[in-house]
Design a protein around this motif. Structure first.
Motif, short mmCIF file in Angstrom:
data_model
loop_
_atom_site.label_atom_id
_atom_site.label_comp_id
_atom_site.label_asym_id
_atom_site.label_seq_id
_atom_site.Cartn_x
_atom_site.Cartn_y
_atom_site.Cartn_z
N ASP A 66 0.83 -1.21 0.00
CA ASP A 66 0.00 0.00 0.00
C ASP A 66 0.87 1.26 0.00
O ASP A 66 0.55 2.26 0.66
CB ASP A 66 -0.94 0.02 1.21
N GLY A 67 1.98 1.20 -0.72
CA GLY A 67 2.84 2.37 -0.87
C GLY A 67 3.77 2.64 0.29
O GLY A 67 4.54 3.62 0.26
N GLU A 68 3.77 1.77 1.32
CA GLU A 68 4.63 1.96 2.48
C GLU A 68 5.53 0.75 2.65
O GLU A 68 5.18 -0.36 2.26
CB GLU A 68 3.79 2.15 3.75
N PRO A 69 6.72 0.93 3.26
CA PRO A 69 7.61 -0.22 3.49
C PRO A 69 6.88 -1.35 4.23
O PRO A 69 6.14 -1.09 5.19
CB PRO A 69 8.73 0.37 4.35
N ALA A 70 7.07 -2.58 3.76
CA ALA A 70 6.40 -3.73 4.36
C ALA A 70 6.72 -3.81 5.84
O ALA A 70 7.88 -3.76 6.25
CB ALA A 70 6.85 -5.02 3.66
N ASP A 71 5.67 -3.93 6.66
CA ASP A 71 5.84 -3.97 8.11
C ASP A 71 4.70 -4.80 8.70
O ASP A 71 3.55 -4.36 8.71
CB ASP A 71 5.81 -2.55 8.69
N PRO A 72 4.99 -6.03 9.18
CA PRO A 72 3.92 -6.88 9.71
C PRO A 72 3.21 -6.29 10.93
O PRO A 72 2.10 -6.70 11.26
CB PRO A 72 4.65 -8.18 10.08
N LYS A 73 3.83 -5.32 11.60
CA LYS A 73 3.17 -4.67 12.73
C LYS A 73 2.09 -3.69 12.24
O LYS A 73 1.14 -3.40 12.96
CB LYS A 73 4.20 -3.91 13.58
N LYS A 74 2.27 -3.22 11.03
CA LYS A 74 1.35 -2.22 10.48
C LYS A 74 0.32 -2.85 9.54
O LYS A 74 -0.85 -2.47 9.54
CB LYS A 74 2.14 -1.14 9.75
N HIS A 75 0.78 -3.78 8.73
CA HIS A 75 -0.09 -4.37 7.70
C HIS A 75 -0.73 -5.66 8.20
O HIS A 75 -0.12 -6.40 9.00
CB HIS A 75 0.72 -4.61 6.43
N ASN A 76 -1.92 -5.92 7.72
CA ASN A 76 -2.69 -7.10 8.14
C ASN A 76 -2.27 -8.29 7.28
O ASN A 76 -2.87 -8.59 6.25
CB ASN A 76 -4.19 -6.80 8.00
N LEU A 77 -1.22 -8.99 7.73
CA LEU A 77 -0.66 -10.11 6.98
C LEU A 77 -0.99 -11.43 7.67
O LEU A 77 -1.05 -11.50 8.90
CB LEU A 77 0.86 -10.00 6.89
N SER A 78 -1.17 -12.48 6.87
CA SER A 78 -1.26 -13.85 7.40
C SER A 78 -0.33 -14.73 6.60
O SER A 78 -0.08 -14.48 5.41
CB SER A 78 -2.70 -14.39 7.31
N PHE A 79 0.19 -15.79 7.24
CA PHE A 79 1.20 -16.65 6.64
C PHE A 79 0.78 -18.10 6.88
O PHE A 79 0.51 -18.48 8.01
CB PHE A 79 2.55 -16.36 7.30
N ILE A 80 0.74 -18.91 5.83
CA ILE A 80 0.46 -20.34 5.95
C ILE A 80 1.67 -21.11 5.44
O ILE A 80 2.10 -20.94 4.31
CB ILE A 80 -0.80 -20.74 5.16
N PHE A 81 2.20 -21.99 6.30
CA PHE A 81 3.41 -22.74 5.98
C PHE A 81 3.06 -24.11 5.41
O PHE A 81 1.90 -24.53 5.40
CB PHE A 81 4.25 -22.92 7.25
N GLN A 82 4.10 -24.83 4.97
CA GLN A 82 3.90 -26.15 4.39
C GLN A 82 3.41 -27.15 5.43
O GLN A 82 2.52 -27.95 5.17
CB GLN A 82 5.21 -26.65 3.77
N GLU A 83 3.98 -27.11 6.63
CA GLU A 83 3.57 -28.03 7.68
C GLU A 83 2.35 -27.49 8.40
O GLU A 83 2.28 -26.29 8.71
CB GLU A 83 4.72 -28.21 8.68
N PRO A 84 1.36 -28.33 8.69
CA PRO A 84 0.20 -27.88 9.48
C PRO A 84 0.65 -27.26 10.80
O PRO A 84 1.55 -27.79 11.46
CB PRO A 84 -0.60 -29.17 9.71
N SER A 85 0.04 -26.17 11.19
CA SER A 85 0.51 -25.43 12.36
C SER A 85 -0.65 -25.01 13.26
O SER A 85 -0.62 -23.95 13.88
CB SER A 85 1.30 -24.19 11.92
N ALA A 86 -1.69 -25.85 13.33
CA ALA A 86 -2.77 -25.59 14.28
C ALA A 86 -2.23 -25.75 15.70
O ALA A 86 -1.37 -26.59 15.96
CB ALA A 86 -3.93 -26.55 14.04
#
Length: 247
Positions: A66-86
């Motif tokens: 969104d025009g700003e440096p990537a920052d997981p504290k600011k942006h609403n990011l989610s990450f799904i890995f190869q191994e199940p992580s429930a």
């Protein structure tokens, strides 16, 4: 492709000592787009995602969200890995709610989102089950639902079906497409499986072997759900295979 740019990558370069992994990669991803990044194992796909979520810093270049440096504290990011992580100590329902509670969503929103995700994922009857009571594919559905529950601006998926057989892969791919349409999230999906990329993506970015850059992009203008036996599907899959030529 027309629209609003969600992720802008410019001249992204990453070295680990003398090893050049990413070499001057530049591309844009549009808001609400489903993009697959295809590349051979070890080419730097995961390194790119780690740069995007700031687990590591680039040697040079920029990643803007969104025009700003990537920052997981600011942006609403989610990450799904190869191994199940429930989370094994939480039920299906509690796993779905976890990120919503961390982000302090109102109670009524948490309950509404939980019901919607459970219904979309076909897991309402399993809401009180624990991950140890589920199959691997069902556990991965929980992880997918948990990630989508916050309606992330950007969802990053790193070969999430690598351990599954082909029937389960297609089933889970359809689940992800359903959630993507429902939530309007932007999805970056990493895979080395070309058929998977053609099945899912609106656009496919093809990575070169190391030192990695974006070799080519391919728009996939086929309606979902896609038929893997459709001649146009087969044609696109073969074209991308020929574009890659990792061997």
């Amino acid at each position: 492709m027309q629209g609003e740019v969600k992720v802008s990558v410019r001249n992204l370069t990453k070295k680990f000592g003398d090893l050049l992994v990413l070499d001057n990669a530049s591309f844009d991803i549009m808001k609400g787009e489903f993009v697959c990044i295809v590349g051979p194992t070890g080419c730097g796909k995961t390194t790119f995602l780690n740069l995007l979520v700031k687990l590591i810093e680039p040697t040079s270049g920029t990643i803007l969200i969104d025009g700003e440096p990537a920052d997981p504290k600011k942006h609403n990011l989610s990450f799904i890995f190869q191994e199940p992580s429930a989370f094994p100590w939480l039920t299906v329902e509690e796993n779905i709610q976890f990120n919503l509670k961390i982000k302090k969503y109102p109670r009524d929103v948490i309950e509404e989102r939980t019901e919607k995700i459970l219904e979309l994922m076909g897991m309402s009857a399993l809401r009180k089950a624990y991950p140890r009571e589920l199959s691997v594919s069902a556990e991965q559905r929980v992880v997918i639902g948990r990630s989508f529950a916050v309606y992330p601006d950007l969802l990053l998926m790193d070969e999430p079906y690598g351990q599954m057989d082909i029937k389960l892969r297609y089933y889970l791919e359809d689940e992800v497409l359903r959630l993507w349409r429902e939530t309007g999230s932007t999805v970056i999906f990493i895979t080395h499986n070309i058929e998977e990329a053609v099945y899912l993506a609106q656009r496919c970015l093809i990575m070169s072997p190391k030192p990695t850059t974006i070799k080519k992009e391919r728009v996939i203008d086929l309606p979902h759900p896609r038929n893997i036996a459709d001649p146009e599907f087969v044609k696109i899959r073969e074209e991308i295979t020929n574009d890659i030529k990792w061997w």
